[in-house]
Every structure is written in C-alpha cells, then in structure tokens.
Design a protein around this motif. Structure first.
Motif, PDB file in Angstrom:
ATOM      1  N   TYR A 146       0.824  -1.201   0.000  1.00  0.00           N
ATOM      2  CA  TYR A 146       0.000   0.000   0.000  1.00  0.00           C
ATOM      3  C   TYR A 146       0.861   1.254   0.000  1.00  0.00           C
ATOM      4  CZ  TYR A 146      -3.438  -3.416   1.519  1.00  0.00           C
ATOM      5  OH  TYR A 146      -4.264  -4.513   1.594  1.00  0.00           O
ATOM      6  N   ASP A 176      -4.099   3.110   0.483  1.00  0.00           N
ATOM      7  CA  ASP A 176      -5.247   2.756   1.318  1.00  0.00           C
ATOM      8  C   ASP A 176      -4.776   2.744   2.775  1.00  0.00           C
ATOM      9  OD1 ASP A 176      -7.289   1.448   2.775  1.00  0.00           O
ATOM     10  OD2 ASP A 176      -7.847   0.223   1.057  1.00  0.00           O
ATOM     11  N   ALA A 178      -4.305  -1.949   9.066  1.00  0.00           N
ATOM     12  CA  ALA A 178      -4.694  -3.296   9.497  1.00  0.00           C
ATOM     13  C   ALA A 178      -3.566  -4.294   9.249  1.00  0.00           C
ATOM     14  CB  ALA A 178      -5.973  -3.727   8.780  1.00  0.00           C
ATOM     15  N   ASP A 179      -2.940  -4.232   8.085  1.00  0.00           N
ATOM     16  CA  ASP A 179      -1.834  -5.140   7.762  1.00  0.00           C
ATOM     17  C   ASP A 179      -0.656  -4.945   8.717  1.00  0.00           C
ATOM     18  OD1 ASP A 179      -2.864  -6.670   5.735  1.00  0.00           O
ATOM     19  OD2 ASP A 179      -1.612  -5.815   4.165  1.00  0.00           O
ATOM     20  N   ASP A 197      -6.438   2.616   5.608  1.00  0.00           N
ATOM     21  CA  ASP A 197      -7.103   1.655   6.485  1.00  0.00           C
ATOM     22  C   ASP A 197      -6.551   0.237   6.306  1.00  0.00           C
ATOM     23  OD1 ASP A 197      -9.808   3.162   7.651  1.00  0.00           O
ATOM     24  OD2 ASP A 197      -9.062   3.971   5.769  1.00  0.00           O
ATOM     25  N   ALA A 198      -6.370  -0.172   5.077  1.00  0.00           N
ATOM     26  CA  ALA A 198      -5.846  -1.517   4.807  1.00  0.00           C
ATOM     27  C   ALA A 198      -4.391  -1.630   5.250  1.00  0.00           C
ATOM     28  CB  ALA A 198      -5.988  -1.856   3.325  1.00  0.00           C
TER      29      ALA A 198
END
Length: 123
Positions: A5, A72, A78-79, A74-75
């Motif tokens: 990302y 991204d 989380a990752d 948000d992604a």
C-alpha cells in the motif's frame, strides 16, 4: 504483506523550538518552499517532492515520525497491526487547517523497534 500500500516517503516531521526560524532556514539554505502554514505547524516541499513538517517541541524534540504515502490507509494500518506494529492512533480523516485546507486520511503506528510511522493519503 502480499499487497503493498506504500508509495514512498511523504514527509518527515520534526519538533522544533521556533517554527518560523526552521521555515526560514530550510527555505533559504536547503531549497524547500513553504507549502502550508497553520497555527502551530507548517509543511514545506522540496524540489524532489518530499516534504518536511514542523510542530512545536513537546515531549518529543527532533524527528517525531516518518510519514509514508499510502494508497489505502485503512488496509495498510490493518496489515501493519497484523505484522507486529502497535497502534498509536486509528485511521481518521481530517483537514490540515491551512489556506486552502488540505484534506487527508492518516493513522499512526509504532514499528517493532518503537519508531513512530504515519500512514498518509491526501484526499
């Protein structure tokens, strides 16, 4: 991480005693241009497109965090949490209060060594 990302460094944040003095030094000596200035902060842009951000000294002095451009937030957040980072602040949308305002999506984590990382996307 199977998907990346991240697109590179957006800015490095420094905590300084005198924001205007730092603006003057980095613009006159290192080739930066003032991009945004607001009450309590400033962002400068270098000829290669990377940025410096200045905030007043608080419990931190010197380099406070490195911000990475994310496709991204948000992604990516989380990752990174799944890979061992710890949360400093969850993703949020806000507008940097300058003229004109700069809408962004940001989040902060600490890497496994404790370094603060900002996930950053201009909206």
């Amino acid at each position: 991480m199977s998907q990346t990302y991240f697109q590179g460094v957006h800015h490095i944040c420094m905590k300084v005693d005198d924001i205007q003095q730092s603006i003057d030094f980095y613009t006159s000596k290192l080739g930066y241009a003032l991009r945004l200035k607001w009450d309590g902060g400033a962002m400068l842009k270098s000829p290669d497109g990377t940025h410096l951000e200045f905030f007043p000294v608080d419990e931190e002095k010197g380099y406070a965090h490195v911000a990475y451009v994310c496709t991204d937030v948000d992604a990516a957040y989380a990752d990174l949490l799944k890979s061992g980072c710890t949360s400093v602040s969850a993703p949020e949308s806000l507008t940097i209060p300058s003229e004109p305002g700069l809408p962004v999506r940001i989040a902060f984590v600490r890497d496994p060594a404790g370094n603060k990382i900002e996930l950053f996307k201009e909206m």
